[in-house]
Design a protein around this motif. Structure first.
Motif, short mmCIF file in Angstrom:
data_model
loop_
_atom_site.label_atom_id
_atom_site.label_comp_id
_atom_site.label_asym_id
_atom_site.label_seq_id
_atom_site.Cartn_x
_atom_site.Cartn_y
_atom_site.Cartn_z
N THR A 1 -3.75 36.06 24.94
CA THR A 1 -3.49 34.78 25.62
C THR A 1 -2.49 33.94 24.82
O THR A 1 -1.54 33.38 25.36
CB THR A 1 -4.79 33.99 25.81
OG1 THR A 1 -5.70 34.76 26.61
CG2 THR A 1 -4.53 32.66 26.52
N GLY A 20 1.27 33.30 25.95
CA GLY A 20 1.57 31.88 26.08
C GLY A 20 2.83 31.52 25.31
O GLY A 20 3.66 30.73 25.77
N ASN A 32 -3.17 32.03 31.41
CA ASN A 32 -1.96 31.21 31.25
C ASN A 32 -1.42 30.75 32.60
O ASN A 32 -0.94 29.62 32.73
CB ASN A 32 -0.89 32.00 30.49
CG ASN A 32 -1.07 31.93 28.98
OD1 ASN A 32 -1.02 30.85 28.39
ND2 ASN A 32 -1.32 33.07 28.36
#
Length: 295
Positions: free
Chosen positions: A104, A108, A165
């Protein structure tokens, strides 16, 4: 709001930690493709029954992100986990899913330009090293299992990370119910095509020894582990951050290992330390520090 996000986190940990053993039991009567397809269809029907009207709140611009979210956060992971657990234990799958917060952060940074810290990058490295050790030790503990299938869990974890995200950056103003129902509105059609082609309705499958018990496990998995949990997870993302929301994976391995041991799976001390290494990486990813901006 702060107490609410911790409530969602704990409940989701218990629900999703139990999902891996339910997938394993579902595979007693179904193939991986059959399990993935029937899971999507049943979960989609549940969600349509309780939240069909929420689809009206999704704008035309938001629908494309809801569709992408549906495929990378639900459709592909459901098949990938089913394939993975044909060869590796449910407890190992639950631990490897802890890589989600690491991916993540990484996605991101690369795709959405979020801020990062040195500790977070260190966390990604530590977590990946832990995953490598977990797979390596697992091959020694269970030499009859094909640990290349652990790669399916890693791919699914990347999908979950991308989904977190997307929801945080593109669907913040869409209700958790609408996101969940919209996800399955986009993925149920291909699942309905795959299900009969997979041989699910053949006499060989429906008259099998484990058909009804496996179907029961899948229904529980869909009603609680997919429908209720997906709505709660979408809400958790909106209450907190994408990285905090996927920190649910701190507690999932504890529940997953518990069920695995109860079902007779082997889990060595070396694998336990590899698990701690992964969770240390997740901790470093979530550790607060003054961020730098991605260039």
């Amino acid at each position: 709001m702060r107490s609410n996000k911790w409530f969602y986190l704990i409940v989701l940990s218990v629900i999703w930690g139990t999902s891996y053993i339910l997938i394993k039991k579902g595979l007693d009567g179904f193939t991986a493709i059959q399990l993935g397809a029937v899971r999507i269809v049943i979960a989609g029907l549940f969600l349509f029954l309780i939240g069909f009207k929420s689809l009206k709140t999704i704008s035309k611009e938001e629908w494309k992100w809801v569709a992408v979210s549906g495929f990378i956060g639900s459709f592909f992971p459901m098949f990938l986990f089913a394939f993975a657990e044909t060869e590796i234990d449910s407890s190992i799958a639950s631990v490897l899913n802890s890589l989600v917060p690491l991916f993540t952060l990484f996605l991101g940074l690369l795709v959405f330009g979020v801020s990062f810290t040195k500790n977070q990058f260190l966390g990604v490295l530590v977590g990946l090293i832990g995953a490598g050790f977990l797979i390596l030790f697992g091959q020694n503990v269970n030499p009859n299992q094909n640990y290349w299938y652990a790669g399916f869990v890693i791919i699914a974890a990347i999908g979950y990370a991308g989904n977190a995200n997307i929801i945080k950056s593109k669907l913040q103003n869409v209700s958790p119910m609408a996101i969940a129902v919209g996800n399955f509105a986009t993925i149920i059609v291909p699942a309905l095509v795959i299900l009969p082609l997979s041989g699910f309705f053949s006499n060989e499958v429906t008259s099998g020894k484990f058909f009804w018990s496996s179907l029961g496990y899948v229904i529980v998995l869909c009603a609680i582990g997919t429908c209720a949990a997906k709505i709660m997870f979408n809400k958790l993302i909106q209450l907190s951050s994408a990285v905090f929301s996927v920190s649910v994976t701190y507690l999932i391995p504890i529940v997953g290992i518990f069920w695995g041991l109860l079902d007779g799976e082997n889990f060595s001390l070396k694998q336990f330390f590899a698990t701690l290494l992964i969770l240390l990486g997740v901790y470093l990813v979530n550790k607060k520090k003054t961020p730098k901006k991605a260039s």
